[in-house]
Design an enzyme around this catalytic site. Structure first.
Site, PDB file in Angstrom:
ATOM      1  CE  LYS A  87       0.381  -0.368   5.522  1.00  0.00           C
ATOM      2  NZ  LYS A  87      -1.045  -0.169   5.211  1.00  0.00           N
ATOM      3  CD  GLN A  88       0.928  -4.749   2.642  1.00  0.00           C
ATOM      4  OE1 GLN A  88       0.558  -3.603   2.838  1.00  0.00           O
ATOM      5  NE2 GLN A  88       0.153  -5.794   2.838  1.00  0.00           N
ATOM      6  CD  GLU A  99      -3.078  -1.072   2.097  1.00  0.00           C
ATOM      7  OE1 GLU A  99      -2.929  -0.317   3.072  1.00  0.00           O
ATOM      8  OE2 GLU A  99      -4.062  -1.831   1.955  1.00  0.00           O
TER       9      GLU A  99
HETATM   10  C1  BGC Z   1      -2.450  -3.795   4.972  1.00  0.00           C
HETATM   11  C2  BGC Z   1      -3.451  -4.536   4.131  1.00  0.00           C
HETATM   12  C3  BGC Z   1      -4.374  -5.316   5.035  1.00  0.00           C
HETATM   13  C4  BGC Z   1      -5.024  -4.415   6.058  1.00  0.00           C
HETATM   14  C5  BGC Z   1      -5.881  -5.162   7.059  1.00  0.00           C
HETATM   15  C6  BGC Z   1      -3.182  -2.933   5.980  1.00  0.00           C
HETATM   16  O1  BGC Z   1      -2.253  -2.317   6.809  1.00  0.00           O
HETATM   17  O2  BGC Z   1      -1.630  -2.989   4.179  1.00  0.00           O
HETATM   18  O3  BGC Z   1      -2.766  -5.418   3.271  1.00  0.00           O
HETATM   19  O4  BGC Z   1      -5.342  -5.958   4.289  1.00  0.00           O
HETATM   20  O5  BGC Z   1      -4.001  -3.764   6.776  1.00  0.00           O
HETATM   21  O6  BGC Z   1      -5.147  -6.064   7.781  1.00  0.00           O
END
Ligand code: BGC
Length: 737
Positions: free
Chosen positions: A571-572, A467
């Site tokens: 972010k991930q 994100e």
């Molecule tokens: C993450 C998403 C995730 C959401 C709910 C967000 O911080 O970036 O990938 O679906 O959190 O857990």
């Protein structure tokens, strides 16, 4: 394993940072009903406590107010609503209010083996009267509408009069003004709770939402030794208060039991506490029999693993109408929404240990297929479906589309989960009746949303899992999943003329799907030998990590999205996540190169990241690194690694932990429809043991540094691969390393 290996005491956690983390960590739920682990007396003694009780899928909505709206934006919010809280309870003894006494010897622990939250303490009045108190609480796994609480007092120095006071009211959370998008906003002002009288003039509550049109009934039955207690009650605007007294002789015990019901209709049944408790405990014993994962070499870690498994199991909706919210049923963080977290992180645990629950989770997606169809139409997509990025009721409720609706990979995630469910369980009937339809509609979506362009198939203007990068062309992860969906659908339909007819599939549709899969654009930088997260990645500068102070993380709380999006910063796990899913499509060298690069630009500001870096670490011989990532996933909530455990457990991470153990260290994969087990054991452990269900069999895997022992616990013999060696498993097999 001794009983104490299943007891999680408050002293096991680092609570310095935030006293209220225990409320999350000691939350109890059963997939339908959930209640935070607040103490009974918190309603008077600890005004900051969040005592929330929730019912999965019981939500309120409001029109989303946009400063500048645009066509097709999500219209209404959805927020899980708080239902009346019956845990509020305390006493006065011989005229001394509880708050004037002193508490000592407090033990607060979760017995995970039996699913019971226990507490004991000594209370001493100003006149040195001593009362021993014991409480126990469980949310029934076998009778989903009920939660039980027992509060037992034993005066040990004096006989005397206990005056009990309790409240059964919808209480709000104390909210501080905050820009954190992960927190929920209060909905309490939109709820009305009314006290009604039941058949025997006993009060019960009816809680109605103002906009979503939902209604929740709840009732509280008090008893002692199977005798109902009928207290004096007084209605308030959010429920009622009650009082009763009892004389208790010195050294005698008096236990007050609360049976609390939540459901859509008024319920009068008075249940036997002990048999309800016994059934609940038996459920948990069975659960551990199948789902416990044991490691030898680190007892603290072992407890953490169990705690995560415990919460993961508690979180899942099991009725086909609800799912798993990002915080389970432990809080209203992330507003109780269901995300892709279920399909990519949590469902594997259920597929491999409780396939019947996994099926219900997928049935939830089927139940919102029409919403997904409408959403695609709304966006002008001529054919197929677009599942909502965030939802409870099936409608998209993500107000920020660049990190919401644009994450169309949700479609690919759902399709991937369906295929995995069918591959692992062999439940082809599910595929025929429900799965294929969802997968075909998803295939149709790619073809109408994406486009053929210069000998490639492209999916533009989307956001991948990461994100911190939004609205890009050809996100590698998304395209890889789209390709897989298209390939699976083509195979499925070619093998089943019946499905082709039932789902009205034209021959040229199949051809286009096959072609799009073949020509799917998967960005790659040949010069650097690097898999690219998306087409534009090379044009973005790397985030200035060196000059970013620690306190500026997570970046999302300190930088405008524009500043983040223009940089290479993750972010991930994104590309790395697709490499865990499709490991067989990459050489070891490629995996290692991509891993090193993406690790260097990933902040792990999302709790969904570390587990995946851990798993891929095991594939590229970075076992120590994998171990460190794994340690963070285990302790994420217990040690408040993300700094927001107070807002609820990180449910996806719980699933990520299971993936780390079974798919990462355990090395379980499905390759060409065959089960493979290729374990890698961290040096610090002596052994790892887990069970999986595979096509109606139960298989136990024991891994030590000397051997891999695979046992067929039940079911028919099967061919599988252990450390890449094809073997027939008939009863037990030992492979010496
Ligand atoms: C993450 C998403 C995730 C959401 C709910 C967000 O911080 O970036 O990938 O679906 O959190 O857990």
């Amino acid at each position: 394993m001794s009983e104490t290996d299943f007891l999680l005491e408050i002293t096991d956690m680092s609570l310095e940072k935030n006293q209220q983390n225990y409320e999350t960590i000691f939350s109890l739920s059963n997939g339908y009903l959930g209640t935070r682990g607040s103490k009974e007396e918190d309603f008077i003694l600890n005004k900051k406590a969040d005592q929330g009780t929730f019912v999965n899928g019981f939500y309120e909505s409001e029109p989303i107010v946009y400063g500048e709206a645009a066509y097709g934006y999500a219209k209404d919010s959805q927020t899980i609503a708080r239902v009346p809280n019956a845990k509020q309870f305390m006493f006065s003894f011989n005229g001394t209010p509880f708050s004037k006494g002193k508490i000592s010897n407090e033990h607060h622990y979760l017995d995970m083996k039996k699913g019971i939250l226990c507490r004991s303490f000594t209370w001493v009045s100003q006149k040195d009267e001593v009362v021993e108190v014991k409480t126990e609480r469980f949310v029934s796994m076998t009778n989903k509408h009920f939660l039980f609480n027992q509060y037992e007092v034993t005066p040990v120095t004096h006989s005397g009069l206990f005056e009990f006071h309790g409240e059964f009211t919808t209480n709000d959370r104390v909210l501080e003004e905050d820009d954190d998008p992960r927190k929920a906003k209060s909905m309490a002002h939109l709820l009305t709770t009314q006290v009604l009288l039941g058949e025997e003039q006993e009060p019960y509550l009816e809680t109605r939402t103002s906009h979503s049109g939902l209604c929740m009934m709840s009732s509280l039955t008090l008893s002692t030794d199977q005798e109902k207690i009928l207290p004096r009650t007084q209605s308030t605007s959010t429920g009622y208060h009650y009082d009763f007294e009892v004389e208790v002789a010195k050294d005698n015990s008096y236990a007050v039991r609360q049976q609390v019901y939540y459901g859509e209709s008024y319920e009068t049944e008075f249940l036997d506490y002990l048999s309800e408790k016994a059934a609940h405990e038996a459920y948990w014993l069975d659960f551990w029999e199948m789902s416990d994962i044991q490691i030898e070499g680190d007892p603290t870690l072992q407890k953490g693993i169990r705690h995560n498994l415990f919460h993961l199991n508690q979180a899942a909706g099991r009725d086909g109408k609800t799912n798993i919210s990002a915080k389970g049923i432990t809080s209203d963080g992330y507003e109780g929404h269901y995300f892709w977290d279920t399909e990519m992180y949590m469902i594997p645990f259920f597929i491999y240990t409780q396939p019947e629950v996994a099926k219900k989770l997928l049935m939830y997606r089927y139940s919102i297929l029409n919403n997904a169809k409408k959403r695609a139409e709304e966006l002008g997509i001529s054919s197929g479906v677009l599942f909502p990025w965030r939802t409870i009721n099936g409608e998209e409720c993500s107000a920020y589309y660049p990190a919401g609706t644009a994450q169309v990979h949700i479609n690919g995630d759902i399709s991937y989960a369906i295929q995995t469910y069918v591959d692992v369980t062999g439940d082809t009937q599910f595929m025929e009746e429900y799965g294929a339809e969802m997968m075909v509609e998803i295939a149709r979506f790619w073809l109408s949303f994406g486009a053929f362009n210069q000998d490639e198939f492209m999916i533009n203007g989307v956001t991948g899992p990461d994100e911190y990068t939004a609205l890009v062309n050809n996100n590698f992860y998304t395209n890889k999943l789209a390709k897989y969906n298209l390939e699976c659908v083509v195979n499925l339909i070619q093998e089943s003329p019946y499905l082709q007819e039932r789902l009205a599939i034209q021959q040229d549709e199949i051809e286009k799907w096959a072609l799009a899969a073949k020509l799917m654009r998967l960005p790659y930088d040949k010069e650097r030998g690097l898999t690219l997260q998306d087409d534009g990645m090379v044009y973005r500068q790397v985030w200035p990590f060196k000059t970013t102070p620690k306190e500026k993380y997570p970046l999302l709380l300190h930088y405008h999205p524009m500043m983040i999006y223009k940089h290479q910063v993750n972010k991930q796990a994104d590309t790395v996540l697709s490499q865990y899913l499709f490991e067989g499509d990459f050489t070891r060298e490629q995996l290692a190169r991509d891993y090193a690069y993406y690790e260097s630009i990933t902040t792990h500001d999302s709790s969904l990241s570390r587990s995946i870096f851990g798993i891929v670490g095991t594939r590229i011989n970075e076992v120590e690194k994998a171990y460190d990532y794994f340690m963070d996933t285990v302790s994420m909530d217990l040690d408040d690694v993300q700094g927001n455990t107070i807002d609820g457990i990180h449910a996806a991470n719980l699933g990520g932990m299971w993936l780390g153990l079974v798919k990462g260290f355990g090395g379980v994969t499905i390759q060409d429809k065959e089960l493979h087990i290729s374990p890698v054991l961290p040096d610090k452990w002596q052994s790892l043991t887990f069970c999986i269900k595979y096509q109606s069999r139960v298989i136990r895997v024991f891994v030590s540094h000397k051997e891999v022992r695979v046992t067929l616990v039940s079911g028919e013999k099967i061919t599988l691969a252990i450390n890449k060696q094809s073997v027939i498993l008939e009863s037990g097999l030992v492979i010496t390393l």
